[in-house]
Scaffold this motif. Sequence first.
Motif, PDB file in Angstrom:
ATOM      1  N   HIS A 176       0.908  -1.060  -0.037  1.00 18.16           N
ATOM      2  CA  HIS A 176      -0.125   0.043   0.015  1.00 18.16           C
ATOM      3  C   HIS A 176       0.732   1.088  -0.047  1.00 18.16           C
ATOM      4  O   HIS A 176       1.999   1.251   0.341  1.00 18.16           O
ATOM      5  CB  HIS A 176      -1.083   0.208   1.288  1.00 18.16           C
ATOM      6  CG  HIS A 176      -0.096  -0.077   2.389  1.00 18.16           C
ATOM      7  ND1 HIS A 176       0.495   0.976   2.928  1.00 18.16           N
ATOM      8  CD2 HIS A 176      -0.280  -1.079   3.551  1.00 18.16           C
ATOM      9  CE1 HIS A 176       1.030   0.633   4.311  1.00 18.16           C
ATOM     10  NE2 HIS A 176       0.593  -0.972   4.546  1.00 18.16           N
TER      11      HIS A 176
ATOM     12  N   MET B 285      -4.052  -1.325   3.255  1.00 19.48           N
ATOM     13  CA  MET B 285      -4.352  -2.379   2.036  1.00 19.48           C
ATOM     14  C   MET B 285      -5.751  -2.283   1.798  1.00 19.48           C
ATOM     15  O   MET B 285      -6.424  -2.704   0.527  1.00 19.48           O
ATOM     16  CB  MET B 285      -4.056  -3.713   2.181  1.00 19.48           C
ATOM     17  CG  MET B 285      -4.643  -4.280   3.598  1.00 19.48           C
ATOM     18  SD  MET B 285      -4.163  -6.151   3.810  1.00 19.48           S
ATOM     19  CE  MET B 285      -5.557  -6.249   5.275  1.00 19.48           C
TER      20      MET B 285
ATOM     21  N   ARG C 297      -2.683  -8.466  -1.011  1.00 17.39           N
ATOM     22  CA  ARG C 297      -2.423  -7.253  -0.777  1.00 17.39           C
ATOM     23  C   ARG C 297      -1.996  -7.248   0.952  1.00 17.39           C
ATOM     24  O   ARG C 297      -2.540  -8.309   1.510  1.00 17.39           O
ATOM     25  CB  ARG C 297      -3.846  -6.548  -0.523  1.00 17.39           C
ATOM     26  CG  ARG C 297      -4.094  -5.847  -1.873  1.00 17.39           C
ATOM     27  CD  ARG C 297      -5.596  -5.033  -1.810  1.00 17.39           C
ATOM     28  NE  ARG C 297      -6.508  -5.832  -2.057  1.00 17.39           N
ATOM     29  CZ  ARG C 297      -7.838  -5.696  -1.371  1.00 17.39           C
ATOM     30  NH1 ARG C 297      -8.089  -4.328  -0.754  1.00 17.39           N
ATOM     31  NH2 ARG C 297      -8.612  -6.490  -1.660  1.00 17.39           N
TER      32      ARG C 297
END
Length: 237
Positions: free
Chosen positions: A39, A45, A66
């Motif tokens: 991120h 995320m 993620r």
Amino acid sequence: MAEGEPAVPLRFDPGVGAGPVSALWQRPRDARALYVIGHGAGAGMRHPFLEAVASALHLLGIAAFRYQFPYMEEGRRHPDPPRVAQATVRAAVLAAARLAPDLPVVAGGKSFGGRMTSAAQAESPLPGVKGLIFLGFPLHPPNQPGDARAQHLDGVHIPMLFLQGTRDDLADLELMRRVCSRLGPRATLHEVALADHSFRLPKQVDRGAAQVAGELATAIGEWVERVVLPHQLGVRD
């Protein structure tokens, strides 16, 4: 295209002494590649932008992993130092690859997440990673053009895809084009017209966030098909 399962929450230990961090795993049934996504510095995320990109990739047969950096997991404002961030990237790649040993892996992410991924790759190749994908590479501080942050990319010897907004105040477009030119055939630049660093468009533009996410996912899918998969299958130009 066949639908897959929704994102599954997971945890893994980056091995930096901060304890486990969270991740989200999303694999379509017809997956052809896996993108490990870090991120940006200011949002985790679950940010709507990353949610939208992961959903768009899902429709194109690309799995997404993620993950959180430790500082975000702990609710701290300031990003982790490079040593911690890069160790987290490396652990995330390994955790994702264990979930899908059959898929070719690409890695990167939004801004900070992408830059920490390329820094880790330049320091020591990430195991099994076939390419890097940057969702807005942060070339310099806001409105302070320079390319010092890209110098480490000379040490990255796998393909790279740069997805950049043409109004990105953290990546002067002409400088970004020069960086990609310097990197030669390893670098591909996809420009998103009128998008800023967060891939937002001016209000008067008749395109929504979902359409932008779709454009990004399509560019990623085409690049994976053209650049990553042929080499995964042992094909050479």
